[in-house]
Design an enzyme around this catalytic site. Structure first.
Site, short mmCIF file in Angstrom:
data_model
loop_
_atom_site.label_atom_id
_atom_site.label_comp_id
_atom_site.label_asym_id
_atom_site.label_seq_id
_atom_site.Cartn_x
_atom_site.Cartn_y
_atom_site.Cartn_z
N TYR A 1 14.42 1.25 -8.00
CA TYR A 1 14.60 0.35 -9.14
C TYR A 1 14.55 1.03 -10.50
O TYR A 1 14.77 0.38 -11.52
CB TYR A 1 13.57 -0.77 -9.11
CG TYR A 1 12.13 -0.28 -9.06
CD1 TYR A 1 11.52 0.26 -10.20
CD2 TYR A 1 11.38 -0.37 -7.89
CE1 TYR A 1 10.21 0.71 -10.15
CE2 TYR A 1 10.07 0.07 -7.84
CZ TYR A 1 9.49 0.61 -8.98
OH TYR A 1 8.21 1.06 -8.93
N LYS B 1 4.44 -13.76 -10.57
CA LYS B 1 3.91 -13.80 -9.20
C LYS B 1 4.03 -15.18 -8.57
O LYS B 1 3.92 -16.20 -9.25
CB LYS B 1 2.43 -13.38 -9.20
CG LYS B 1 2.17 -12.01 -9.79
CD LYS B 1 2.67 -10.89 -8.91
CE LYS B 1 1.70 -10.54 -7.82
NZ LYS B 1 0.60 -9.67 -8.21
N ASP C 1 6.54 -6.18 -1.76
CA ASP C 1 5.14 -5.94 -1.52
C ASP C 1 5.05 -4.70 -0.63
O ASP C 1 5.06 -4.80 0.59
CB ASP C 1 4.55 -7.16 -0.82
CG ASP C 1 3.14 -7.42 -1.28
OD1 ASP C 1 2.65 -6.67 -2.13
OD2 ASP C 1 2.53 -8.36 -0.76
N LYS D 1 10.06 -8.85 -6.35
CA LYS D 1 9.02 -7.83 -6.38
C LYS D 1 8.55 -7.60 -4.95
O LYS D 1 7.95 -8.46 -4.33
CB LYS D 1 7.85 -8.28 -7.25
CG LYS D 1 6.75 -7.24 -7.31
CD LYS D 1 5.77 -7.52 -8.41
CE LYS D 1 4.78 -6.39 -8.53
NZ LYS D 1 3.90 -6.28 -7.33
N CYS E 1 -10.69 -36.01 27.10
CA CYS E 1 -10.79 -36.89 28.27
C CYS E 1 -11.89 -36.49 29.23
O CYS E 1 -12.15 -37.20 30.20
CB CYS E 1 -9.45 -36.94 29.01
SG CYS E 1 -9.08 -35.43 29.91
N CYS F 1 -6.59 -28.28 29.91
CA CYS F 1 -7.22 -29.48 30.46
C CYS F 1 -6.39 -29.89 31.66
O CYS F 1 -5.16 -29.97 31.57
CB CYS F 1 -7.22 -30.58 29.39
SG CYS F 1 -7.38 -32.24 30.07
N CYS G 1 -12.70 -31.11 28.88
CA CYS G 1 -11.75 -31.44 27.81
C CYS G 1 -12.44 -32.31 26.76
O CYS G 1 -13.06 -33.32 27.10
CB CYS G 1 -10.55 -32.18 28.41
SG CYS G 1 -9.46 -32.87 27.15
N CYS H 1 -5.16 -37.75 30.28
CA CYS H 1 -5.76 -37.30 29.02
C CYS H 1 -4.98 -37.90 27.85
O CYS H 1 -3.77 -37.69 27.73
CB CYS H 1 -5.73 -35.78 28.96
SG CYS H 1 -6.36 -35.11 27.42
N GLU I 1 14.75 -9.06 -10.32
CA GLU I 1 14.83 -8.67 -8.90
C GLU I 1 13.55 -9.09 -8.21
O GLU I 1 12.53 -9.29 -8.86
CB GLU I 1 15.09 -7.17 -8.74
CG GLU I 1 13.96 -6.29 -9.25
CD GLU I 1 14.24 -4.80 -9.07
OE1 GLU I 1 15.16 -4.43 -8.33
OE2 GLU I 1 13.52 -4.00 -9.67
O1 JCF Z 1 9.51 -4.25 -6.23
C1 JCF Z 1 8.60 -3.80 -6.86
N1 JCF Z 1 7.41 -3.80 -6.33
C2 JCF Z 1 8.80 -3.26 -8.24
C3 JCF Z 1 7.77 -2.60 -8.89
C4 JCF Z 1 10.03 -3.43 -8.85
C5 JCF Z 1 10.22 -2.96 -10.13
O2 JCF Z 1 11.40 -3.12 -10.73
C6 JCF Z 1 9.18 -2.28 -10.83
C7 JCF Z 1 7.94 -2.10 -10.19
C8 JCF Z 1 6.94 -1.45 -10.88
C9 JCF Z 1 7.17 -0.98 -12.16
N2 JCF Z 1 9.40 -1.81 -12.09
C10 JCF Z 1 8.40 -1.17 -12.75
C11 JCF Z 1 8.66 -0.69 -14.09
#
Ligand code: JCF
Length: 680
Positions: free
Chosen positions: A233, A322, A125, A123, A419, A434, A416, A440, A121
């Site tokens: 999750y 990542k 932020d 990740k 020019c 300008c 400018c 120009c 899935e």
């Molecule tokens: O989406 C996430 N940041 C994310 C963090 C998704 C996951 O399935 C995670 C997690 C952090 C720990 N699963 C674990 C075990």
């Protein structure tokens, strides 16, 4: 003490001091000083050094705690089951190593598996949270904290619409702990920041800090105003319910209980399956409505997870793969001003080259003078640069702690840089311009590039490199001059062979057959984009009529207000512009007299509003748009109650979701094609 050991102590202390400062800014102020990549490097460097000199490890070193608990005004809560974090893989090799470790360990435990099944899935932020439901009712919600105990933020979590206050289903478990990630969707983040700037509040540097900061509000009414969302999750503690036997079943159960899970999750098989998923998500990334920084893979089978177990803070059955960092540190070597098509001066930072978002970046936009002032950017500053997707890299913020004593402020030039004409900044306007117009060279270049661009005259092969040469060698002074270029003139230019020259001459010839809206758009009149060009072409019977229209006439055109009308009028009044238009027509630029118009009520899609989303296979979105308009439809960018039809291609994204939510008719590509007669 030897001098080398003094140097090492010194280095250790410097690293620790930096990390403490980063931690404070990140965890307490929710306003990080440096990009994550820089933080990670410092922490890894410190760890490596301490490993090498174990007797120099201090008990108060930032390496001596796992996860950081900020000083808090919130009640501390103990997680019933510790919240694990994830190990990272920063390359395909590190991912392959992970998969090999998993298979080796399973093999040694006597489990035969050819390829391991994973659940993948994106990740997110955001900020990790853990919620406890007692007999199906939300009892407590907490931040991750150090993984063992976090802060009680129940009052804030309750304000998030996607957090169920009560579980669905008839027989709730006695006690259930669930884990998820709270995030601020991209659109909400941008809207929030726009509002914050207007109010004079501080903007968040990224959606993750926005989410974390919002969750740590003391006053839940403030959290309630933040556009937060959440995906779940995982499970922690369970009582009075049998625990699902796989990650996929966990996600299924969470969904049934009323928790939102990320719709992108998939079962993947083996290292190659994970890699394919990663590539697919990386391509989709920009279109996802939320920020992600990688993907997570988990061994699907709970039984296998148990065999693999965990080390200190992370499970051995999961890993985060990542994406390359989108933010990095670099130094501003200089700030220069670029002149655009309308004369607008844009400050551009010249950077010490830095690898960010997957490419080496050496320029970043600073937008305008107000932005420079607001961010207090100076030459010599160390800054965070961000490059996300294909957008122009930008300077996010200055690391003030690293400002050298000689850092220099920039001023708006009075003349400018291209020019030498005056630079004027109108009252209450962010942009400085300008006044040189087509005198120009910079504006000439941009005007010609715009004229040739795809949505304008669509002259293939006439790009920046060529236009630079044409203008600098005075071969082309205005768009009409393009049509006087000969093959031999073109062949005389740098990087231009006979074949390219022939192609350009024929592209120029082909471009002469155009449409009035394209032609008007190509002229580059201020404030006249594609839509306005179309509206003008539909309203006036001929170019002559448009050219002699007064402002009152012009403002009767839909969507043309007094400002646009003034720009249009001024453009056509200008002698030079009249001459260029005459020359273009003399060179044979022409369009059909009768434009297919959306105004004609018998057009088959008259009055219908369309939104296009996702990639179409047999035509580009621009082509689809043009053909729909030709049938009388209006094509807009966002879905609302007044949308009639949403056409969804591959990977449609959130517009399709919105359409379904609002019950709007949706078409696939086949349905679209069957509506567009051949030849429209
Ligand atoms: O989406 C996430 N940041 C994310 C963090 C998704 C996951 O399935 C995670 C997690 C952090 C720990 N699963 C674990 C075990």
């Amino acid at each position: 003490m030897s001098s080398s050991s003094a140097a090492i102590r010194n280095k250790l202390e410097r690293l620790r001091e930096s990390i403490r400062r980063y931690d404070y800014a990140y965890y307490v102020l929710d306003d990080p000083d440096v990009p994550d990549a820089e933080y990670d490097r410092a922490l890894r460097e410190l760890q490596a050094l301490e490993e090498q000199y174990p007797d120099l490890v201090a008990p108060d070193s930032p390496t001596q705690r796992v996860g950081i608990r900020p000083e808090t005004e919130f009640r501390e809560v103990r997680h019933l089951v510790p919240m694990l974090s994830l190990d990272n893989a920063f390359s395909d090799t590190e991912l392959s190593d992970f998969d090999r470790r998993v298979r080796d360990k399973l093999q040694r435990a006597g489990v035969v598996t050819e390829e391991v099944e994973y659940v993948a899935e994106p990740k997110l932020d955001g900020a990790a949270v853990s919620l406890i439901y007692e007999k199906g009712v939300l009892a407590c919600g907490a931040t991750r904290g150090d993984g063992r105990q976090g802060e009680d933020i129940t009052h804030n979590l309750r304000t998030i619409a996607a957090v169920p206050l009560r579980l669905r289903g008839r027989t709730p478990p006695v006690r259930l702990e669930v884990r998820g990630e709270v995030f601020m969707p991209k659109a909400g983040f941008e809207e929030y920041n726009r509002g914050a700037l207007k109010r004079g509040d501080k903007a968040f540097v990224n959606p993750r800090n926005a989410a974390a900061g919002s969750l740590r509000q003391l006053d839940a009414r403030l959290t309630a105003r933040r556009p937060l969302d959440v995906f779940f999750y995982g499970l922690g503690f369970c009582e009075g319910m049998s625990v699902p036997k796989s990650q996929r079943e966990i996600l299924g159960l969470l969904y049934e209980l009323g928790f939102k899970t990320c719709p992108e999750w998939k079962v993947t098989v083996g290292f190659l399956g994970c890699l394919a998923y990663y590539d697919n998500i990386r391509v989709k990334r920009e279109k996802l409505p939320y920020e992600i920084d990688g993907v997570v893979y988990k061994v699907n089978s709970g039984h296998l997870q148990d065999i693999l177990g965990s080390v200190s803070r992370a499970p051995r059955w999961a890993i985060a793969h990542k994406f390359p960092a989108q933010e990095e540190l670099t130094v501003i070597r200089n700030i220069e001003f670029q002149v655009g098509r309308t004369g607008a001066l844009t400050p551009v930072a010249r950077l010490a080259p830095v690898f960010v978002g997957g490419v080496t970046v050496s320029n970043a936009t600073l937008h305008n003078m107000d932005e420079i002032t607001r961010k207090d950017v100076r030459i010599g500053d160390t800054v965070i640069v961000r490059r996300a997707g294909d957008v122009i890299p930008e300077v996010v913020k200055v690391v003030v702690a690293r400002r050298p004593p000689r850092a220099r402020r920039v001023r708006l030039p009075k003349a400018c840089p291209v020019c030498g004409s005056d630079v004027i900044r109108a009252e209450a306007e962010a942009v400085a311009r300008c006044v040189g117009g087509l005198y120009c060279a910079a504006q000439r270049k941009e005007a010609i590039l715009h004229f040739a661009s795809r949505k304008a005259m669509d002259i293939e092969g006439v790009g920046k490199k060529l236009v630079d040469q044409l203008v600098e060698q005075d071969l082309v002074k205005n768009p009409a001059d393009l049509y006087e270029l000969t093959q031999s003139q073109l062949e005389g230019l740098e990087r231009m062979g006979e074949k390219s020259a022939v192609n350009i001459v024929s592209a120029l010839e082909n471009s002469k057959e155009t449409t009035l809206p394209r032609f008007l758009y190509a002229l580059g009149i201020r404030e006249v984009g594609e839509a306005t060009a179309l509206a003008l072409a539909e309203h006036f019977a001929s170019l002559d009529e448009l050219m002699s229209a007064g402002e009152d006439d012009l403002t009767t055109v839909p969507d043309v207000g007094p400002i646009v009308a003034a720009h249009v009028r001024a453009f056509f009044q200008e002698r030079h512009n009249q001459d260029v238009i005459m020359e273009l027509l003399n060179h044979g630029v022409h369009w059909p007299r009768e434009q297919p118009t959306s105004a004609s009520a018998n057009a088959i899609l008259a009055g219908k509003t369309f939104v296009l989303t996702g990639a179409l296979e047999s035509l580009t979105r621009d082509e689809a748009k043009e053909r729909l308009i030709a049938l009388g439809a209006k094509v807009t960018g966002s879905v609302s109650k007044s949308t009639d039809v949403v056409v969804a291609g591959e990977n449609p994204g959130s517009k399709l979701d919105k359409a379904r939510e609002l019950g709007i008719e949706t078409w696939d590509e086949a349905r679209l094609l069957s509506t567009l007669p051949r030849g429209t």
